[in-house]
Write a protein that holds these residues in place. Structure first.
Motif, short mmCIF file in Angstrom:
data_model
loop_
_atom_site.label_atom_id
_atom_site.label_comp_id
_atom_site.label_asym_id
_atom_site.label_seq_id
_atom_site.Cartn_x
_atom_site.Cartn_y
_atom_site.Cartn_z
N ASP A 177 0.84 -1.21 0.00
CA ASP A 177 0.00 0.00 0.00
C ASP A 177 0.87 1.26 0.00
O ASP A 177 2.01 1.22 0.46
CB ASP A 177 -0.86 -0.02 1.28
CG ASP A 177 -2.15 0.76 1.13
OD1 ASP A 177 -2.33 1.44 0.11
OD2 ASP A 177 -2.97 0.69 2.06
N ASP A 178 0.33 2.36 -0.49
CA ASP A 178 1.01 3.67 -0.44
C ASP A 178 2.40 3.60 -1.04
O ASP A 178 3.33 4.27 -0.57
CB ASP A 178 1.12 4.18 1.01
CG ASP A 178 -0.22 4.20 1.73
OD1 ASP A 178 -1.25 4.27 1.05
OD2 ASP A 178 -0.21 4.12 2.97
N ASP A 189 0.69 5.36 -4.59
CA ASP A 189 0.07 6.27 -3.64
C ASP A 189 -0.67 7.41 -4.35
O ASP A 189 -0.25 7.89 -5.39
CB ASP A 189 1.12 6.84 -2.70
CG ASP A 189 0.47 7.57 -1.54
OD1 ASP A 189 -0.18 6.89 -0.72
OD2 ASP A 189 0.58 8.82 -1.46
N GLU A 247 -4.25 4.42 -6.66
CA GLU A 247 -5.16 4.91 -5.62
C GLU A 247 -5.55 6.36 -5.91
O GLU A 247 -4.75 7.12 -6.45
CB GLU A 247 -4.46 4.96 -4.25
CG GLU A 247 -3.91 3.68 -3.74
CD GLU A 247 -3.40 3.87 -2.30
OE1 GLU A 247 -3.92 3.14 -1.44
OE2 GLU A 247 -2.53 4.71 -2.04
MG MG Z 1 -3.03 3.70 0.36
#
Ligand code: MG
Ligand code: C2E
Ligand code: MG
Ligand code: MG
Length: 292
Positions: A180-181, A203, A237
């Protein structure tokens, strides 16, 4: 003299810091009661397969609905939960709930819906993590390959041997791992290739300014190329504009997530979304699936 210093110290703490300390204690007390009082809810945000133009998964995002505080977003209590250790109980609830609700949504829609669940550092290091994941899958009847666990770069770069061991155990079960990110922490690219991963999520801070910002464009392209070189899929995202989608499609990003399609919404709104809005054929979809 020592006493004097102590007194000064006390005075130094007694104003603002003491106030915020008390506020934090109060928040912590409320948070401790939240599970028993069933104040947590899971919201879901769709993840769109860019080739098929359909939802292939959803990400579970926790909300805290408290009488006095209203609807609290995770940014406001997950760090506190992490510091106090409460995250272990809360996180276990999230896992169980997400698996059960996903199974329910699969049955309702007949779709092979995937579910992504966020794991905090403390959860990832928990010795009982594997047991908890097994339990959530057993109790819900959800097949492991529908589950993706989202972790951040810093978590896995911390204790490399232990991380690989945990990731291997999850992979053995057919569970997917997503970073993630991606791009906000620092990853050793060398180690990244040795981890059993499935996906990188670019991200939102990079996606936000494309295609106008040349630097962000370069970084996004580099992340997509890196992911593909490592045999990983890429999810972007924070997609809010059609221009971003065009760019990401041209650059072979596989999946999209963002307000353009839908904000995170409760389960029944997500079911409604899956039934009525699940067709994002190019040009035809104008972002009106924008829910909540
Ligand atoms: Mg994220
Ligand atoms: P994340 O996992 O990176 O989740 C994405 C965040 O971006 C979510 O915020 C989502 O609502 C928001 N977002 C998605 N699309 C857009 C967009 O197009 N524009 C904008 N401005 N924002 C967008 P949210 O729900 O407030 O969650 C924040 C963070 O809290 C998550 O970031 C995750 O790190 C953490 N979190 C949420 N739920 C859980 C949970 O169940 N367990 C744990 N451990 N952490 C969680
Ligand atoms: Mg997939
Ligand atoms: Mg996430």
């Amino acid at each position: 003299k020592v006493k004097q210093a102590g007194k000064n110290n006390y005075r130094f703490f007694s104003q603002e810091m003491n106030e915020s300390f008390l506020q934090e204690l109060e928040l912590e007390a409320k948070l401790r009661r939240a599970l028993d009082r069933k104040e947590f809810i899971l919201y879901y945000q769709p993840q769109i397969d860019i080739q098929e133009n359909t939802v292939d998964g959803v990400e579970a995002l926790i909300r805290w609905d408290n009488d006095e505080l209203g609807l609290v977003s995770p940014g406001q209590f997950i760090p506190l939960a992490e510091r106090t250790g409460l995250i272990l109980e809360i996180g276990n609830w999230v896992l169980q709930r997400a698996c059960c609700e996903t199974k329910f949504m699969q049955e309702k829609t007949g779709m092979d819906l995937e579910i992504a669940v966020n794991l905090s550092p403390r959860q990832f290091k928990d010795k009982e993590l594997i047991d908890k994941v097994d339990n959530a899958l057993d109790q819900s009847g959800l097949a492991p390959h529908y589950l993706t666990l989202e972790i951040t770069e810093s978590i896995i770069m911390e204790d490399i041997d232990q991380s690989i061991e945990t990731l291997m155990q999850l992979k053995e079960r057919g569970i997917n791992i997503s970073v993630d990110d991606f791009g906000t922490g620092y990853s050793s690219l060398n180690y990244l290739s040795t981890y059993p991963l499935d996906e990188l999520k670019i991200d939102r801070s990079f996606i936000m300014d494309i295609p106008a910002d040349e630097e962000k464009v370069s970084i996004s392209k580099a992340v997509i190329n890196l992911a593909h070189a490592l045999n990983l899929t890429v999810t972007a995202e924070g997609v809010e504009e059609y221009e971003q989608i065009k760019f990401l499609k041209e650059n072979e990003c596989e999946r999209l997530q963002g307000y353009y399609y839908s904000k995170p919404v409760p389960r029944d709104s997500m079911l409604h979304f899956l039934e009525y809005k699940n067709n994002f054929e190019e040009g035809k979809y104008d972002g009106t699936g924008y829910l909540a």
